[in-house]
Write a protein that holds these residues in place. Structure first.
Motif, PDB file in Angstrom:
ATOM      1  N   CYS A 124     -57.916  50.930 -79.108  1.00 21.26           N
ATOM      2  CA  CYS A 124     -57.077  49.940 -78.438  1.00 21.26           C
ATOM      3  C   CYS A 124     -57.152  50.236 -76.942  1.00 21.26           C
ATOM      4  O   CYS A 124     -56.640  51.255 -76.488  1.00 21.26           O
TER       5      CYS A 124
ATOM      6  N   ASN B  26     -52.017  50.123 -76.244  1.00 19.75           N
ATOM      7  CA  ASN B  26     -50.633  49.774 -76.576  1.00 19.75           C
ATOM      8  C   ASN B  26     -50.172  50.865 -77.551  1.00 19.75           C
ATOM      9  O   ASN B  26     -50.842  51.045 -78.568  1.00 19.75           O
TER      10      ASN B  26
ATOM     11  N   ASP C 181     -59.934  46.773 -79.885  1.00 22.06           N
ATOM     12  CA  ASP C 181     -58.951  45.726 -79.596  1.00 22.06           C
ATOM     13  C   ASP C 181     -58.700  45.739 -78.091  1.00 22.06           C
ATOM     14  O   ASP C 181     -58.093  46.661 -77.565  1.00 22.06           O
TER      15      ASP C 181
ATOM     16  N   ILE D 143     -57.277  43.216 -76.271  1.00 14.96           N
ATOM     17  CA  ILE D 143     -56.468  42.027 -75.984  1.00 14.96           C
ATOM     18  C   ILE D 143     -55.719  42.138 -74.655  1.00 14.96           C
ATOM     19  O   ILE D 143     -55.414  41.122 -74.042  1.00 14.96           O
ATOM     20  N   HIS D 144     -55.426  43.380 -74.207  1.00 15.63           N
ATOM     21  CA  HIS D 144     -54.738  43.546 -72.922  1.00 15.63           C
ATOM     22  C   HIS D 144     -55.728  43.746 -71.762  1.00 15.63           C
ATOM     23  O   HIS D 144     -55.330  44.147 -70.669  1.00 15.63           O
TER      24      HIS D 144
ATOM     25  N   SER E  92     -53.948  35.332 -75.628  1.00 11.47           N
ATOM     26  CA  SER E  92     -52.527  35.218 -76.001  1.00 11.47           C
ATOM     27  C   SER E  92     -51.589  36.122 -75.225  1.00 11.47           C
ATOM     28  O   SER E  92     -50.468  35.734 -74.910  1.00 11.47           O
ATOM     29  N   LYS E  93     -52.010  37.357 -74.907  1.00 12.82           N
ATOM     30  CA  LYS E  93     -51.136  38.254 -74.135  1.00 12.82           C
ATOM     31  C   LYS E  93     -51.127  37.851 -72.671  1.00 12.82           C
ATOM     32  O   LYS E  93     -50.080  37.655 -72.077  1.00 12.82           O
TER      33      LYS E  93
ATOM     34  N   ALA F 179     -49.275  33.226 -77.461  1.00 12.87           N
ATOM     35  CA  ALA F 179     -49.507  33.791 -78.798  1.00 12.87           C
ATOM     36  C   ALA F 179     -49.298  32.757 -79.911  1.00 12.87           C
ATOM     37  O   ALA F 179     -50.022  32.737 -80.901  1.00 12.87           O
TER      38      ALA F 179
HETATM   39  C1  LIG Z   1     -52.947  45.644 -79.006  1.00 20.79           C
HETATM   40  C2  LIG Z   1     -52.669  44.319 -79.707  1.00 20.79           C
HETATM   41  N1  LIG Z   1     -53.657  43.685 -80.358  1.00 20.79           N
HETATM   42  C3  LIG Z   1     -53.456  42.517 -80.994  1.00 20.79           C
HETATM   43  C4  LIG Z   1     -52.217  41.898 -81.003  1.00 20.79           C
HETATM   44  C5  LIG Z   1     -52.085  40.574 -81.704  1.00 20.79           C
HETATM   45  O1  LIG Z   1     -51.964  39.533 -80.784  1.00 20.79           O
HETATM   46  P1  LIG Z   1     -52.067  37.991 -81.223  1.00 20.79           P
HETATM   47  O2  LIG Z   1     -51.216  37.828 -82.426  1.00 20.79           O
HETATM   48  O3  LIG Z   1     -51.538  37.221 -80.051  1.00 20.79           O
HETATM   49  O4  LIG Z   1     -53.510  37.682 -81.453  1.00 20.79           O
HETATM   50  C6  LIG Z   1     -51.155  42.522 -80.364  1.00 20.79           C
HETATM   51  C7  LIG Z   1     -49.830  41.892 -80.401  1.00 20.79           C
HETATM   52  O5  LIG Z   1     -48.791  42.476 -80.323  1.00 20.79           O
HETATM   53  C8  LIG Z   1     -51.378  43.758 -79.675  1.00 20.79           C
HETATM   54  O6  LIG Z   1     -50.396  44.388 -79.001  1.00 20.79           O
END
Ligand SMILES: Cc1ncc(COP(=O)(O)O)c(C=O)c1O
Length: 240
Positions: free
Chosen positions: A19, A23, A51, A53-54, A85-86, A91
């Motif tokens: 990650c 997170n 992952d 996403i951030h 989404s973030k 989201a």
């Molecule tokens: C590190 C991480 N990955 C993935 C997600 C999932 O995000 P989404 O449901 O917007 O795709 C989250 C959501 O809390 C997250 O913190």
């Protein structure tokens, strides 16, 4: 702890879930760290699922490096997950994507997960397109705001709640607060909820070892952040 990491890789491990940015602690991994993690995964034939996403929420002095971008050998063993989404707070619109350069790995991913994951809907797709095509200026302003909030949070804790230890997030909008030395009962999460009316994420939901931690989301207005922090300080001051 690369020795421990390698030890885990040797236990019949098939995939490493990374990650980055992380997170809940907000680390943005440096190139040398990613190279070392990836080299160990390649040595033990472990697929990297990252992952990221951030990845667009990174503060000054740090840079998000997708692990799959390091070199072609790593890229061929990686799955990178990303979504707007973030970053753009969408989201609910459900639109995410995976980058899987290797054809066979992509086939396996689609074959095993494709049906379960479903597909993007037109609203989510349109919002993602708008965000990526026209959201850069907004994102620059957001990052300044988040970085300021991060600094306010950090200073407030150091000055007024020194019993809490926190990391200095390099990205994300999350702070990971170590409340161990305060011995809050029944748990830090419940203590702040009951006594400060502040809802933080319960560290125990992040797995063993997280019990004395809470995660705070500072992706909010400055006034809301300050009010939450003031309430927490006041609740700690009223303890017997
Ligand atoms: C590190 C991480 N990955 C993935 C997600 C999932 O995000 P989404 O449901 O917007 O795709 C989250 C959501 O809390 C997250 O913190």
């Amino acid at each position: 702890d690369f020795d421990n990491f390698e030890d885990q890789l040797q236990r019949n491990t098939k995939m490493f879930l990374l990650c980055n940015p992380q997170n809940p602690v907000g680390r943005v991994y440096r190139r040398d760290e990613l190279e070392q993690l990836a080299a160990l995964c390649l040595r033990h034939n472990v697929i990297i699922c990252s992952d990221e996403i951030h990845g667009d929420l990174v503060f000054q002095g740090h840079r998000h490096i997708p692990i799959g971008s390091i070199d072609s050998e790593i890229s061929a063993r990686s799955i990178t997950l990303h979504a707007p989404s973030k970053t753009f707070n969408i989201a609910g619109l459900k639109c995410a994507f995976a980058v899987i350069p290797d054809r066979e790995l992509r086939r396996q991913f689609t074959h095993n997960l494709g049906v379960r994951l479903g597909s993007a809907n037109s609203l989510g797709f349109t919002a993602a397109l708008a965000a990526y095509q026209a959201g850069e200026k907004w994102l620059d302003e957001l990052l300044m705001h988040l970085e300021n909030n991060r600094d306010i949070l950090f200073e407030f804790i150091q000055n007024f709640m020194p019993g809490i230890r926190t990391t200095h997030p390099e990205g994300t909008y999350l702070a990971w607060l170590d409340c161990s030395s305060l011995h809050l009962k029944p748990s830090p999460h419940q203590f702040f909820l009951d006594n400060a009316r502040v809802a933080l994420n319960d560290g125990s939901t992040f797995g063993p070892g997280g019990e004395n931690f809470v995660r705070m989301n500072f992706g909010c207005t400055r006034s809301m952040l300050l009010e939450g922090l003031e309430r927490m300080r006041s609740a700690l001051g009223k303890r017997d």
